[in-house]
Design an enzyme around this catalytic site. Structure first.
Site, short mmCIF file in Angstrom:
data_model
loop_
_atom_site.label_atom_id
_atom_site.label_comp_id
_atom_site.label_asym_id
_atom_site.label_seq_id
_atom_site.Cartn_x
_atom_site.Cartn_y
_atom_site.Cartn_z
N GLU A 124 -4.64 12.80 11.58
CA GLU A 124 -5.51 12.52 10.43
C GLU A 124 -6.96 12.71 10.84
OE1 GLU A 124 -2.51 9.14 8.58
OE2 GLU A 124 -4.47 8.54 9.30
N HIS A 151 -3.35 2.94 14.40
CA HIS A 151 -4.71 2.76 13.90
C HIS A 151 -4.68 1.88 12.66
CE1 HIS A 151 -3.07 6.37 11.95
NE2 HIS A 151 -3.83 6.08 10.91
N HIS A 162 0.84 -1.20 0.00
CA HIS A 162 0.00 0.00 0.00
C HIS A 162 0.87 1.25 0.00
CE1 HIS A 162 -3.92 1.69 0.89
NE2 HIS A 162 -4.37 0.47 0.82
N HIS A 213 -0.91 1.21 11.25
CA HIS A 213 0.21 2.14 11.12
C HIS A 213 0.16 3.22 12.19
CE1 HIS A 213 -3.13 3.02 8.35
NE2 HIS A 213 -3.01 4.25 8.76
#
Ligand code: NAD
Length: 805
Positions: free
Chosen positions: A706, A734, A657, A700
């Site tokens: 965020e 999270h 990703h 991560h």
């Protein structure tokens, strides 16, 4: 069954509930009273007789002579009736007039008072009395007059006519509002302030509901409870300027009490806009500006709007001011003659008062034209004319600009920044933009609230509810600050994330943010943005940038609007560097649209409000013309809209990703090392093709705060509904929920990985910052906080098996 409660509040027993008056005989027995005299106005005689009959003819009599403002001769007549009836209890049935008479009787004789209120005057829970003699109303406080019993029966208020209902609710709202600005509130316990704010909220909501449906029984019930709470708070802290004005006007000119409250309250709220607790009034009204909130409510409830209309002579103003200043009431700001005369003159004239900021006559709704012309290209520079030849051709500030327009330069960046960063616009307008009244600070409410500490705990908030009619909440009043970082009073760097929910357009009101650029992200309902440079239409799925200092009015053409606003302090938003991606992909500058010049040449004698944000605080000023009078402009300090469907998403075509920064639409850099004050990142419909990879983002911890938002989702579930907001704080771990890990681990390691299309109906976005996220008190304690959120991440099993690789 509705609300029912019984409480002993100090010396007063309070019985509340529909039908409660049926037990009046038992309640009188409970007091140990032998004989009761019911007092009421002539209109309430039959009802009083019916209640007296329940007590028994030998123990109860009725005298129906109460009149407004408690004239002394009526008190004398009623006193004779008390003696004739040998009463030891006077039971007032009705509004403040009946209760006022009962109180006056208790002053001069050994009788106690009971009250069965049928209006919202609140007199029943105070020890305040008033008697009028020779055109002068004397008020005072005496514990002997405080009712020993109050029976609230909402059924008895059902017959109160519409106008009397609305006016009386304004009387009750005045108790709550005045309790919040009298200096004594600072010496009282918190109950008074909490009760007053809650009372005002309930009363304002009930008033709006009853104005649209007078037979709304539930609204009647809340109205009566609100009146009780407001009266109780008022009783705890006492009155101030507002009540003094009402009593002087009542005594001198017979001005009807409740109506006088309705006329005066928004004006007094304007006078006390900077009082320490004005924010509580604003909060209760869901308004930035308490006075404007009250004016809007006055309009929505068709309340009386001028002292002239309720019989006060114009030359009465000076007399009232003299009387008030002869023994000034406690006040959070000095009471000077000029200010009081100004207040009363505005209230006397009503909406036509010169410079009266919030008009009672509804200004025209904010509507964009059906088709909107635009110029393509982020930061242009562009030039635009609504009238051919309106832009001076050779220079920016000719002695006489075409068509007699005023040139104005708005510099969005300091003069000496690198030219690539310089942002400015020249505008050619009908009237100068400095032609407005003085700015007054607005109370610190939910928008622009102070930031608390940064917490490492993840959180999720359910969508902000969209207000419903009859309440009218515009974009500005509907803004709530969730959190952010940085100090706007020192110019940043920093950011703030705000939520908004509105059901009306901003009428004769504009907003300019000197602190930073605004990024508007609608989730529900389009926004019509009228800016000084022209119109932008911003439906969900698109965004708008409003540069700092530029005035904007936001309309809600769909009648309902919800979304987010990112405010960036200290640096401008711009496209990210593409680095190794090269010169294509992500957002394309040509897809950003600036408005074409569109102006209105409109005078606003009732006042156009300019709300200005500076150093984190809000200020309001009034002017008498529309600020949207720019006929032509040129420059790059322009607003832009952008359709997120045009975002060219990038991603991995092999495995693993990539970081979310690959989906950055706009960024505001913090420094030259890749740190950002804020990035705006979007997760649109796209192909997911990675192989032998953990396909959702792996767990991560990022050097980023965020703040994620769900704009659209085809499959709401587990609380990720469209409109929700969730936070992953800086370096807090999270990832996807525990059950998703379980599902993925249950698949064989060599299971095929066919390409998967994330549907276009899925649109998530993120505000990401290298700075910590500090939530506001509202964000920390809001009922919208989703307490179940963290449960999704509980119960993770260990799959560790040292014997299997
Ligand atoms: P009000 O008592 O004069 O009532 C207004 C009219 O409505 C009257 O004609 C009354 O008969 C009628 N009415 C009342 N209830 C009704 C019902 N349920 N259905 C139909 N008709 C009904 O007016 P008010 O606004 O209640 O009180 C105003 C008076 O109260 C003023 O004199 C004011 O100074 C005083 N007041 C005192 C205090 C205090 O704390 N002492 C507080 C508020 C008001």
């Amino acid at each position: 069954m509705g609300r029912q409660f019984t409480v002993q509040r100090g010396a007063t027993r309070v019985v509340f509930g529909a039908g409660a008056s049926a037990d009046v005989a038992a309640e009188i027995d409970r007091l140990g009273a032998r004989r009761a005299l019911f007092v009421c106005t002539p209109r309430r005689e039959e009802s009083a007789k019916a209640l007296a009959a329940r007590v028994g003819p030998e123990r109860a009599a009725v005298v129906a002579i109460a009149r407004e403002h408690v004239p002394a001769d009526v008190v004398s007549e009623a006193r004779a009736a008390v003696e004739a009836a040998k009463a030891d209890l006077v039971v007032a049935l009705g509004g403040g007039s009946a209760i006022g008479l009962a109180k006056a009787l208790a002053l001069g004789a050994a009788v106690r008072v009971a009250a069965i209120p049928t209006t919202y005057s609140g007199s029943e829970v105070t020890a305040v009395y008033g008697i009028t003699e020779a055109g002068k109303k004397t008020t005072g406080k005496d514990e002997r007059v405080r009712p020993a019993l109050v029976v609230y029966d909402p059924d008895l208020t059902a017959g109160l006519p519409r106008d009397a209902t609305i006016a009386s609710l304004w009387n009750a709202m005045a108790h709550a509002a005045e309790a919040l600005w009298v200096p004594a509130i600072e010496r009282a316990d918190r109950l008074a302030a909490l009760g007053a704010e809650e009372a005002l909220r309930i009363l304002a909501e009930s008033a709006a509901r009853l104005a649209s449906r007078i037979d709304d029984a539930a609204a009647r019930e809340s109205a009566l409870e609100g009146a009780y709470l407001a009266g109780a708070a008022f009783s705890d802290v006492g009155g101030g300027l507002h009540h003094r004005l009402c009593h002087v006007l009542g005594g001198a000119f017979g001005a009807p009490h409740a109506e006088t409250h309705a006329v005066l309250l928004p004006h007094v709220a304007r006078f006390y806009r900077e009082a320490p607790r004005a924010a509580a009034i604003a909060r209760a009204l869901f308004a930035l500006d308490p006075s404007r909130g009250l004016f809007a409510l006055a309009r929505a409830t068709s309340a009386p709007s001028s002292l002239a209309a309720i019989g006060v002579p114009k030359d009465g103003v000076a007399r009232v001011v003299d009387e008030v200043l002869a023994s000034p009431p406690p006040s959070p700001r000095p009471l000077d003659r000029d200010a009081l005369v100004d207040l009363l003159e505005r209230a006397w004239s009503g909406p036509k008062a010169r410079g009266a900021p919030p008009p009672l006559r509804a200004p025209p709704p904010l509507r964009a034209p059906p088709s909107i012309a635009t110029h393509a290209g982020l930061f242009g520079p562009h030039q635009s004319e609504a009238l051919a030849g309106a832009l001076p051709a050779a220079q920016n500030a000719p002695r006489r600009a075409p068509y007699g327009l005023y040139p104005e330069l708005l510099s969005g960046t300091p003069f000496t920044v690198k030219s690539a960063e310089s942002s400015r616009v020249w505008m050619y307008r009908v009237r100068p933009s400095f032609a407005h009244g003085a700015f007054a600070s607005l109370p610190r409410g939910l928008f622009g609230a102070e930031l608390g500490d940064a917490s490492p705990t993840r959180a999720r908030w359910r969508p902000l509810p969209i207000p419903e009619a009859p309440a009218e909440v515009d974009f500005l009043d509907g803004l709530v600050t969730l959190g952010g970082a940085g100090d706007p009073s020192s110019g940043g760097p920093g950011y703030a994330v705000h939520l908004y929910a509105a059901n009306a357009g901003m009428r004769d009101r504009a907003f300019a943010d000197a602190d930073g650029d605004l990024l508007l992200v609608p989730q529900h309902g389009a926004l019509d943005c009228r800016t000084e440079l022209g119109w932008l239409r911003v439906p969900p799925g698109s965004i708008a940038i409003i540069p700092r200092g530029l005035k904007v009015a936001v309309g809600a053409p769909d009648g309902a609007a919800r979304g987010w606003v990112l405010e960036v302090l200290g640096r401008r938003l711009r496209l990210p560097e593409r680095g190794p991606i090269g010169s294509n992909g992500l957002a394309d500058a040509r897809h950003f649209l600036a408005p074409a010049a569109a102006f209105e040449d409109r005078l606003c004698p009732d006042g156009f409000q300019i709300v200005h944000k500076l150093g984190g605080r809000l200020y309001a000023a009034t002017q008498e013309h529309s600020p949207f009078d720019v006929v032509a402009w040129h420059g790059n300090h322009a607003p832009f809209s952008y359709d997120l469907a045009l975002f060219n998403a990038m991603g991995s075509v092999s495995w693993d990703h990539p970081d979310p920064s690959i989906l950055t639409v706009l960024t505001a850099p913090l420094d030259d090392h890749g740190r950002s004050i804020a990035d705006f990142v979007v997760f649109p419909g796209r192909w997911e093709v990675t192989e032998h990879s953990f396909r959702p983002p792996f767990m991560h911890r990022n050097s980023a705060s965020e703040i994620n938002v769900v704009i659209e989702t085809p499959a709401a579930g587990h609380g990720y509904d469209a409109g929700c907001t969730f936070l992953s704080p800086l370096l807090t771990a999270h990832g996807v929920a525990t059950h998703t890990y379980d599902q993925i681990f249950a698949r064989p390691g060599d299971a095929p990985d066919p390409p998967h299309r994330i549907p276009d109906a899925s649109l998530w976005a993120m505000f990401e910052s290298a700075l910590p996220f500090r939530a506001t008190a509202w964000a920390a304690a809001s009922p919208l906080v989703d307490r179940d959120f963290l449960r999704h991440f509980e119960g993770a099993r260990s799959y560790f098996d040292p014997s299997r690789r």
